[in-house]
Design an enzyme around this catalytic site. Structure first.
Site, PDB file in Angstrom:
ATOM      1  N   TYR A  50     -11.386   1.357  -7.507  1.00 16.40           N
ATOM      2  CA  TYR A  50     -12.194   1.321  -8.726  1.00 16.40           C
ATOM      3  C   TYR A  50     -11.555   0.439  -9.783  1.00 16.40           C
ATOM      4  CZ  TYR A  50      -9.011   4.315 -11.418  1.00 16.40           C
ATOM      5  OH  TYR A  50      -7.932   4.800 -12.115  1.00 16.40           O
TER       6      TYR A  50
ATOM      7  N   ARG B 239      -8.148  -7.930  -9.291  1.00 13.94           N
ATOM      8  CA  ARG B 239      -7.391  -6.751  -8.859  1.00 13.94           C
ATOM      9  C   ARG B 239      -8.222  -5.898  -7.902  1.00 13.94           C
ATOM     10  NH1 ARG B 239      -4.986  -2.730 -13.322  1.00 13.94           N
ATOM     11  NH2 ARG B 239      -7.214  -2.321 -13.609  1.00 13.94           N
TER      12      ARG B 239
ATOM     13  N   ARG C  68     -18.647  11.721   9.236  1.00 10.29           N
ATOM     14  CA  ARG C  68     -17.263  11.989   8.878  1.00 10.29           C
ATOM     15  C   ARG C  68     -16.333  11.932  10.087  1.00 10.29           C
ATOM     16  NH1 ARG C  68     -13.136  15.489   8.292  1.00 10.29           N
ATOM     17  NH2 ARG C  68     -12.054  15.482   6.266  1.00 10.29           N
TER      18      ARG C  68
ATOM     19  N   HIS D 235     -11.891  10.581  10.635  1.00 13.88           N
ATOM     20  CA  HIS D 235     -10.763   9.896  10.020  1.00 13.88           C
ATOM     21  C   HIS D 235     -10.797   8.400  10.316  1.00 13.88           C
ATOM     22  CE1 HIS D 235      -9.250  13.921   9.337  1.00 13.88           C
ATOM     23  NE2 HIS D 235      -8.240  13.423   8.641  1.00 13.88           N
TER      24      HIS D 235
ATOM     25  N   LYS E 164      -5.410   0.347  -6.627  1.00 12.61           N
ATOM     26  CA  LYS E 164      -6.141   1.175  -7.595  1.00 12.61           C
ATOM     27  C   LYS E 164      -7.219   1.982  -6.869  1.00 12.61           C
ATOM     28  CE  LYS E 164      -8.068   0.887 -12.291  1.00 12.61           C
ATOM     29  NZ  LYS E 164      -7.019   1.666 -12.970  1.00 12.61           N
TER      30      LYS E 164
ATOM     31  N   GLU F 167       5.544   4.923 -14.655  1.00 12.09           N
ATOM     32  CA  GLU F 167       4.350   4.683 -15.469  1.00 12.09           C
ATOM     33  C   GLU F 167       3.734   6.017 -15.857  1.00 12.09           C
ATOM     34  OE1 GLU F 167       1.533   2.514 -13.109  1.00 12.09           O
ATOM     35  OE2 GLU F 167       1.560   3.966 -11.477  1.00 12.09           O
TER      36      GLU F 167
ATOM     37  N   LEU G 141       1.002   0.508 -10.916  1.00  7.12           N
ATOM     38  CA  LEU G 141      -0.207  -0.302 -10.885  1.00  7.12           C
ATOM     39  C   LEU G 141       0.035  -1.627 -11.607  1.00  7.12           C
ATOM     40  CD1 LEU G 141      -3.299  -0.090 -10.108  1.00  7.12           C
ATOM     41  CD2 LEU G 141      -3.662   0.379 -12.541  1.00  7.12           C
TER      42      LEU G 141
END
Length: 282
Positions: free
Chosen positions: A33, A52, A99, A101, A146, A179, A203
């Site tokens: 995101y 990014r 679903r 893995h 991210k 951070e 990040l």
């Protein structure tokens, strides 16, 4: 104007935006995101956010997404919102399939965006500064990506807010300051800024990059990208957190210990002023 969303390129009301229950972002946290802001109708650092995002998708072996099309959708969403200061939450999941893995090569990315009006930040934060706590880092080992896997950050920010503090800063098992829950961390010694170098523990923040490359380099402010430990943090002359949402917020106390003089310092204030110039006048 109602709050809007964009679901795979289609603009709709936010309350009408629904994603399938087998979206891998929902079931596995298999999504990345960005949060992008506008100031006085100007979208700040859009290309940097999209780069990014692309880096995050590449590192997770996501199927390709057209960045130019995505950029057009973002600009369109900001324009339609008619908000002078808006925040766009953009999420790309690996996609939707039964679903399991192990994902298949047939899955297609699911792209969702929301945009909302943002209140202007309380200027008293910059005048008074913030108090924070620290804790040992227990997040996953790829914090340079991210992703939406934010549970440790959410838990630790909640703990901070419950006790009247602004945030929690993660410290590695070796004692290095990393951070905040959603912000990069800087300290100041003399006339030098010090921040943890880019690696898998932090990040690559957009605001961090602006401070280093568009402010410090231009204004000849010494910047050192190196590890520093918790004791150096406590003994810093100044310190601050920075992010797209927080901007630059001076830290005046950490774990009950006063940082510097216990008030926002002169170099932090100077960097804040340069940053505001970029945000509102670039």
């Amino acid at each position: 104007m109602p709050d809007l969303a964009c679901l795979n390129g289609r603009i709709i009301r936010i309350e009408d935006a629904l994603v399938p229950i087998e979206d891998r972002g929902y079931q596995f946290g298999d999504a990345v995101y960005e949060f992008i802001e506008s100031f006085d109708f100007h979208i700040f650092c859009l290309d940097e956010h999209l780069k990014r995002l692309q880096d995050s998708m590449n590192l997770l072996d996501f199927p390709s997404v057209s960045i130019p099309v995505l950029k057009d959708d973002i600009i369109n969403l900001f324009t339609l919102s008619e908000y002078a200061r808006a925040g766009c939450y953009l999420q790309v999941s690996r996609g939707v399939e039964p679903r399991a893995h192990c994902y298949t090569n047939k899955v297609l990315p699911q792209i969702t965006m929301t945009i909302k009006n943002l209140a202007f930040l309380d200027p008293s934060v910059n005048i008074k500064g913030i108090r924070i706590r620290t804790c040992e880092d227990y997040r996953w080992g790829m914090c340079h990506i991210k992703t939406v896997q934010l549970l440790p950050a959410a838990l630790e920010q909640h703990k901070a807010r419950k006790t009247g503090l602004a945030d929690t800063v993660f410290v590695s098992k070796e004692g290095h300051v990393l951070e905040g829950t959603c912000a990069n961390t800087f300290i100041i010694k003399g006339q030098s800024l010090i921040t943890h170098p880019l690696d898998n523990h932090i990040l690559p923040g957009i605001t961090r990059d602006v401070i280093i490359n568009r402010i410090c380099r231009k204004e000849k402010i010494t910047i050192l990208e190196r590890p520093y430990d918790i004791h150096e943090f406590y003994q810093a002359d100044e310190a601050f957190l920075c992010s797209t949402v927080m901007k630059i917020q001076p830290i005046i106390e950490a774990d009950g210990k006063k940082i510097g003089a216990g008030i926002p310092g002169p170099l932090t204030n100077k960097i804040q002023a340069f940053y505001d110039q970029l945000v509102y006048h670039s």
